[in-house]
Design a protein around this motif. Sequence first.
Motif, mmCIF file in Angstrom:
data_model
loop_
_atom_site.group_PDB
_atom_site.id
_atom_site.type_symbol
_atom_site.label_atom_id
_atom_site.label_comp_id
_atom_site.label_asym_id
_atom_site.label_seq_id
_atom_site.Cartn_x
_atom_site.Cartn_y
_atom_site.Cartn_z
ATOM 1 N N PRO A 1 0.813 -1.213 0.000
ATOM 2 C CA PRO A 1 0.000 0.000 0.000
ATOM 3 C C PRO A 1 0.846 1.263 0.000
ATOM 4 N N SER A 2 0.353 2.282 -0.686
ATOM 5 C CA SER A 2 0.984 3.596 -0.681
ATOM 6 C C SER A 2 0.405 4.386 0.492
ATOM 7 N N VAL A 3 1.265 4.852 1.379
ATOM 8 C CA VAL A 3 0.813 5.421 2.652
ATOM 9 C C VAL A 3 1.355 6.834 2.838
ATOM 10 N N ALA B 1 12.852 3.626 5.030
ATOM 11 C CA ALA B 1 12.796 2.167 5.002
ATOM 12 C C ALA B 1 11.802 1.632 3.979
ATOM 13 N N GLU B 2 10.864 2.428 3.580
ATOM 14 C CA GLU B 2 9.806 1.952 2.705
ATOM 15 C C GLU B 2 9.472 3.001 1.656
ATOM 16 N N ASP B 3 9.731 2.695 0.393
ATOM 17 C CA ASP B 3 9.518 3.664 -0.687
ATOM 18 C C ASP B 3 8.062 4.094 -0.804
ATOM 19 N N ALA B 4 7.142 3.209 -0.450
ATOM 20 C CA ALA B 4 5.718 3.500 -0.624
ATOM 21 C C ALA B 4 5.164 4.390 0.485
ATOM 22 N N TRP B 5 5.988 4.744 1.472
ATOM 23 C CA TRP B 5 5.540 5.577 2.585
ATOM 24 C C TRP B 5 6.144 6.975 2.449
ATOM 25 N N VAL B 6 5.303 7.985 2.650
ATOM 26 C CA VAL B 6 5.736 9.381 2.591
ATOM 27 C C VAL B 6 5.350 10.058 3.903
ATOM 28 N N GLU C 1 5.610 -3.100 8.665
ATOM 29 C CA GLU C 1 5.672 -4.553 8.515
ATOM 30 C C GLU C 1 4.283 -5.159 8.431
ATOM 31 N N VAL C 2 3.367 -4.642 9.263
ATOM 32 C CA VAL C 2 2.002 -5.179 9.288
ATOM 33 C C VAL C 2 1.295 -4.957 7.967
ATOM 34 N N THR C 3 1.411 -3.752 7.424
ATOM 35 C CA THR C 3 0.709 -3.442 6.178
ATOM 36 C C THR C 3 1.318 -4.133 4.975
ATOM 37 N N SER C 4 2.550 -4.602 5.112
ATOM 38 C CA SER C 4 3.226 -5.265 3.989
ATOM 39 C C SER C 4 3.063 -6.777 4.010
ATOM 40 N N SER C 5 2.548 -7.313 5.123
ATOM 41 C CA SER C 5 2.454 -8.766 5.258
ATOM 42 C C SER C 5 1.138 -9.316 4.725
#
Length: 218
Positions: free
Chosen positions: A5-7, A26-31, A214-218
Amino acid sequence: MEKKPSVLVMVSVEAENEALQAAAEAEDAWVVQVGGVGAAQMSVRTSLLLAEHDYDLVINAGIAGAFPDKAWLGDIVAASEIVAADMGAETEEGFAPLEKLGLGPTRFPAEKQYTPELVRRLSEQGISAVEAPVLSVSTVTGTQATVNQRAFLYEDAAAEAMEGYGVAAAASHFGVPVMEIRAISNEVGPRDRDAWDIPGALDSLRSAILILQEVTSS
């Protein structure tokens, strides 16, 4: 593989932004973006960002005050709902929220898909967490009388901050799920800065957001 997800994570001040830079890196999809203090500034900034880019989830993250016996310094409160606690009218019978006046919502439900697992993983790392309503206010509580009033009106609320409702209103307009994650830096009531633990709260906030990734990516 399922798309991550994009967050969009909205914080109010630079100290919160700095605390979450590790999460952003740590996560490209998070801004992570700074929106300013208060619901109005935060709503405008969030709306502009949502108009520019499609996000799957919006999170208001930051530190907050806890209501007595509901949460403690360093704890995490994940909002079950986001409530504009002082938006309404004074009447002879007491405070009337907008709903009672027929003027619109003061409550937005929070996205609950990830909360149980977030709370569980935080507990495994020794960080207490609770899912409960988080109040958004224009003026933070500074007297015992106001503590008593808000605890009476919103008996299940665990924390108080200033921006969640603004983020939730913007997210609702764009049809994007919203969460509010708050780390407790102080107890609401008479202001005693010597009893606050902002660094500890920011550490807890950083841990919560990294775990939520981690939760949203699992």
